[in-house]
Scaffold this motif. Structure first.
Motif, PDB file in Angstrom:
ATOM      1  N   PRO A  37     -18.211   4.534   2.827  1.00  0.00           N
ATOM      2  CA  PRO A  37     -17.996   4.193   3.998  1.00  0.00           C
ATOM      3  C   PRO A  37     -17.067   5.142   4.823  1.00  0.00           C
ATOM      4  CG  PRO A  37     -18.943   2.385   4.749  1.00  0.00           C
ATOM      5  CD  PRO A  37     -18.776   2.987   2.860  1.00  0.00           C
ATOM      6  N   HIS A  38     -16.890   5.425   5.674  1.00  0.00           N
ATOM      7  CA  HIS A  38     -15.667   6.399   6.480  1.00  0.00           C
ATOM      8  C   HIS A  38     -15.541   5.220   7.727  1.00  0.00           C
ATOM      9  CE1 HIS A  38     -12.643   8.985   8.392  1.00  0.00           C
ATOM     10  NE2 HIS A  38     -12.789   9.689   7.342  1.00  0.00           N
ATOM     11  N   ALA A  39     -16.035   4.714   8.026  1.00  0.00           N
ATOM     12  CA  ALA A  39     -15.614   3.254   8.233  1.00  0.00           C
ATOM     13  C   ALA A  39     -14.102   2.192   8.113  1.00  0.00           C
ATOM     14  CB  ALA A  39     -17.259   2.867   9.554  1.00  0.00           C
ATOM     15  N   ILE A  40     -14.231   2.789   7.058  1.00  0.00           N
ATOM     16  CA  ILE A  40     -13.258   0.998   6.091  1.00  0.00           C
ATOM     17  C   ILE A  40     -12.485   2.099   6.443  1.00  0.00           C
ATOM     18  CG2 ILE A  40     -12.775   0.448   3.586  1.00  0.00           C
ATOM     19  CD1 ILE A  40     -15.363  -0.418   4.820  1.00  0.00           C
ATOM     20  N   PHE A  41     -12.002   3.319   6.702  1.00  0.00           N
ATOM     21  CA  PHE A  41     -11.145   3.893   6.159  1.00  0.00           C
ATOM     22  C   PHE A  41     -10.294   3.800   7.518  1.00  0.00           C
ATOM     23  CE2 PHE A  41     -12.739   5.422   2.449  1.00  0.00           C
ATOM     24  CZ  PHE A  41     -11.680   4.478   1.136  1.00  0.00           C
ATOM     25  N   ASN A  42     -10.776   3.012   8.668  1.00  0.00           N
ATOM     26  CA  ASN A  42     -10.806   3.065   9.586  1.00  0.00           C
ATOM     27  C   ASN A  42     -10.414   2.045  10.698  1.00  0.00           C
ATOM     28  OD1 ASN A  42     -10.815   6.388  10.358  1.00  0.00           O
ATOM     29  ND2 ASN A  42     -13.087   5.537  11.247  1.00  0.00           N
ATOM     30  N   ILE A  43     -10.194   1.131   9.649  1.00  0.00           N
ATOM     31  CA  ILE A  43      -9.429   0.116   9.925  1.00  0.00           C
ATOM     32  C   ILE A  43      -8.189  -0.379   9.938  1.00  0.00           C
ATOM     33  CG2 ILE A  43      -9.633  -2.577   9.308  1.00  0.00           C
ATOM     34  CD1 ILE A  43     -12.434  -2.066   8.099  1.00  0.00           C
ATOM     35  N   SER A  44      -7.039  -0.460  10.462  1.00  0.00           N
ATOM     36  CA  SER A  44      -5.592   0.063   9.940  1.00  0.00           C
ATOM     37  C   SER A  44      -4.704  -1.313   9.718  1.00  0.00           C
ATOM     38  CB  SER A  44      -5.536   0.830  11.757  1.00  0.00           C
ATOM     39  OG  SER A  44      -5.252  -0.613  12.940  1.00  0.00           O
ATOM     40  N   SER A  45      -5.406  -2.715  10.079  1.00  0.00           N
ATOM     41  CA  SER A  45      -4.594  -3.131   9.586  1.00  0.00           C
ATOM     42  C   SER A  45      -5.137  -4.197   8.508  1.00  0.00           C
ATOM     43  CB  SER A  45      -6.309  -4.932  10.636  1.00  0.00           C
ATOM     44  OG  SER A  45      -7.011  -4.385  10.388  1.00  0.00           O
ATOM     45  N   LEU A  46      -6.140  -2.860   7.391  1.00  0.00           N
ATOM     46  CA  LEU A  46      -6.167  -3.242   6.401  1.00  0.00           C
ATOM     47  C   LEU A  46      -5.249  -3.317   5.538  1.00  0.00           C
ATOM     48  CD1 LEU A  46      -9.662  -2.305   4.994  1.00  0.00           C
ATOM     49  CD2 LEU A  46      -9.219  -4.603   5.017  1.00  0.00           C
ATOM     50  N   ARG A  47      -5.094  -4.413   4.668  1.00  0.00           N
ATOM     51  CA  ARG A  47      -3.724  -4.326   3.744  1.00  0.00           C
ATOM     52  C   ARG A  47      -4.310  -4.893   1.776  1.00  0.00           C
ATOM     53  NH1 ARG A  47      -1.568  -8.501   2.911  1.00  0.00           N
ATOM     54  NH2 ARG A  47      -2.708 -10.096   4.159  1.00  0.00           N
ATOM     55  N   ASP A  48      -5.669  -5.167   1.955  1.00  0.00           N
ATOM     56  CA  ASP A  48      -5.997  -5.315   0.517  1.00  0.00           C
ATOM     57  C   ASP A  48      -7.895  -4.778   0.397  1.00  0.00           C
ATOM     58  OD1 ASP A  48      -6.593  -6.002  -1.583  1.00  0.00           O
ATOM     59  OD2 ASP A  48      -5.479  -7.977  -1.843  1.00  0.00           O
ATOM     60  N   ILE A  49      -7.893  -4.015  -0.352  1.00  0.00           N
ATOM     61  CA  ILE A  49      -9.408  -3.308  -0.750  1.00  0.00           C
ATOM     62  C   ILE A  49      -9.650  -3.034  -1.868  1.00  0.00           C
ATOM     63  CG2 ILE A  49     -10.778  -1.432   0.201  1.00  0.00           C
ATOM     64  CD1 ILE A  49      -8.679  -0.403   1.575  1.00  0.00           C
ATOM     65  N   ARG A  50     -10.540  -4.776  -2.627  1.00  0.00           N
ATOM     66  CA  ARG A  50     -11.242  -4.133  -3.468  1.00  0.00           C
ATOM     67  C   ARG A  50     -12.696  -3.970  -4.153  1.00  0.00           C
ATOM     68  NH1 ARG A  50      -6.839  -8.842  -5.915  1.00  0.00           N
ATOM     69  NH2 ARG A  50      -5.196  -8.493  -4.176  1.00  0.00           N
ATOM     70  N   ILE A  51     -12.775  -3.010  -4.470  1.00  0.00           N
ATOM     71  CA  ILE A  51     -14.748  -2.348  -4.825  1.00  0.00           C
ATOM     72  C   ILE A  51     -14.545  -2.636  -5.657  1.00  0.00           C
ATOM     73  CG2 ILE A  51     -16.626  -2.137  -2.919  1.00  0.00           C
ATOM     74  CD1 ILE A  51     -14.065  -0.918  -1.141  1.00  0.00           C
ATOM     75  N   ARG A  52     -14.130  -2.695  -6.357  1.00  0.00           N
ATOM     76  CA  ARG A  52     -14.378  -2.348  -8.042  1.00  0.00           C
ATOM     77  C   ARG A  52     -15.740  -3.297  -9.099  1.00  0.00           C
ATOM     78  NH1 ARG A  52      -9.796  -6.308  -8.377  1.00  0.00           N
ATOM     79  NH2 ARG A  52     -10.783  -8.180  -9.891  1.00  0.00           N
ATOM     80  N   ASN A  53     -16.117  -2.319  -9.617  1.00  0.00           N
ATOM     81  CA  ASN A  53     -17.255  -2.899 -10.756  1.00  0.00           C
ATOM     82  C   ASN A  53     -18.126  -2.918  -9.529  1.00  0.00           C
ATOM     83  OD1 ASN A  53     -18.010  -3.990 -13.183  1.00  0.00           O
ATOM     84  ND2 ASN A  53     -17.729  -6.273 -12.296  1.00  0.00           N
TER      85      ASN A  53
END
Length: 275
Positions: free
Chosen positions: A159-175
């Motif tokens: 979802p595009h909403a994930i990429f609107n969280i400006s505080s995010l430093r670490d995104i791991r959704i592999r596998n």
């Protein structure tokens, strides 16, 4: 007379404060008990023997309370082989900052009620059996810094909403089994992201050319997907990049010369990328 009024007012405030504190602790306790009831398997008897209603929840294993408000601020239950679903009541832990239920056997969906965890900074639900799509309500967690959903059975697009969280430093959704394209403006609102791990999915389309706006990226994992088109030369502008994994996709053309500008690069994997 004035002294009596002042004394009454002070007593009233203290009583209200105590009642509010008691209500908050009670709310957190009920939330955790509901969570415990949703567990169908506890092979190491972690919750069944330790989460006793006769003891303070702040002494329960995996539970951490804040010193000031005595509210639950962390729930860490990784690697206990717990099975079941996540009770929606967990959303009532409104002071929660850290949630780690990784490396268990949870299944089903992440309930919408977790969107009430407005103080949450870390969510780790990796290595479970969650299904369905990544919930859009994650975008309503304004302080989220780490999102770990790797090694589950999630499907659909990110979802595009994930990429609107400006505080995010670490995104791991592999596998997982994610499909669809990455949004063209993916990096416009997450300038602080350092790790973007989306490998081992079924994502397709092109890598967004605005990838260079993720200026703090150190790790970019996109391998084992169905990406096509050219490798964007804009990756060469990621001056902090150390690890770049693009293997096993369907890229066209050659390796951009701009990658030679990545002076901090330690690992480059582009084997079997159809170049």
């Amino acid at each position: 007379m004035e002294a009596s009024i002042f004394s009454f007012a002070l007593s009233f405030l203290l009583l209200n404060s105590f009642a509010l504190s008691l209500y908050s602790i009670t709310t957190d306790k009920h939330a955790l008990i509901s969570f415990k009831k949703s567990i169908t398997s506890d092979p190491y008897a972690i919750l069944s023997t330790n989460w006793s209603q006769d003891t303070s929840i702040c002494n329960w294993i995996g539970v951490l309370c804040g010193l000031k408000h005595r509210r639950v601020t962390a729930l860490s239950l990784s690697g206990y082989d717990l099975a079941g679903t996540v009770a929606p009541h967990l959303g009532n832990l409104t002071f929660l900052r850290y949630l780690d239920i990784s490396s268990n056997n949870f299944n089903g969906f992440l309930p919408f009620e977790l969107s009430k965890l407005r103080r949450l900074k870390v969510m780790n639900v990796g290595v479970n059996s969650f299904t369905g799509e990544i919930p859009t309500w994650l975008g309503s967690l304004p302080q989220l810094e780490e999102l770990h959903m790797y090694t589950n059975k999630l499907s659909g697009s990110i979802p595009h909403a994930i990429f609107n969280i400006s505080s995010l430093r670490d995104i791991r959704i592999r596998n997982n089994s994610l499909t669809g394209w990455l949004p063209n403006d993916m990096c416009n609102n997450i300038p602080n992201v350092e790790i973007l791990s989306l490998a081992l999915n079924q994502l397709e389309g092109q890598i967004p050319t605005n990838i260079w706006k993720c200026t703090q990226l150190e790790t970019l994992e996109l391998a084992f997907n169905n990406f096509s088109g050219n490798i964007p030369p804009e990756i060469g502008r990621l001056s902090y990049l150390k690890y770049l994994y693009l293997a096993y996709s369907s890229f066209q053309g050659g390796i951009p010369a701009e990658l030679g500008k990545l002076s901090r690069l330690e690992m480059l994997s582009i084997d079997s990328a159809s170049l």
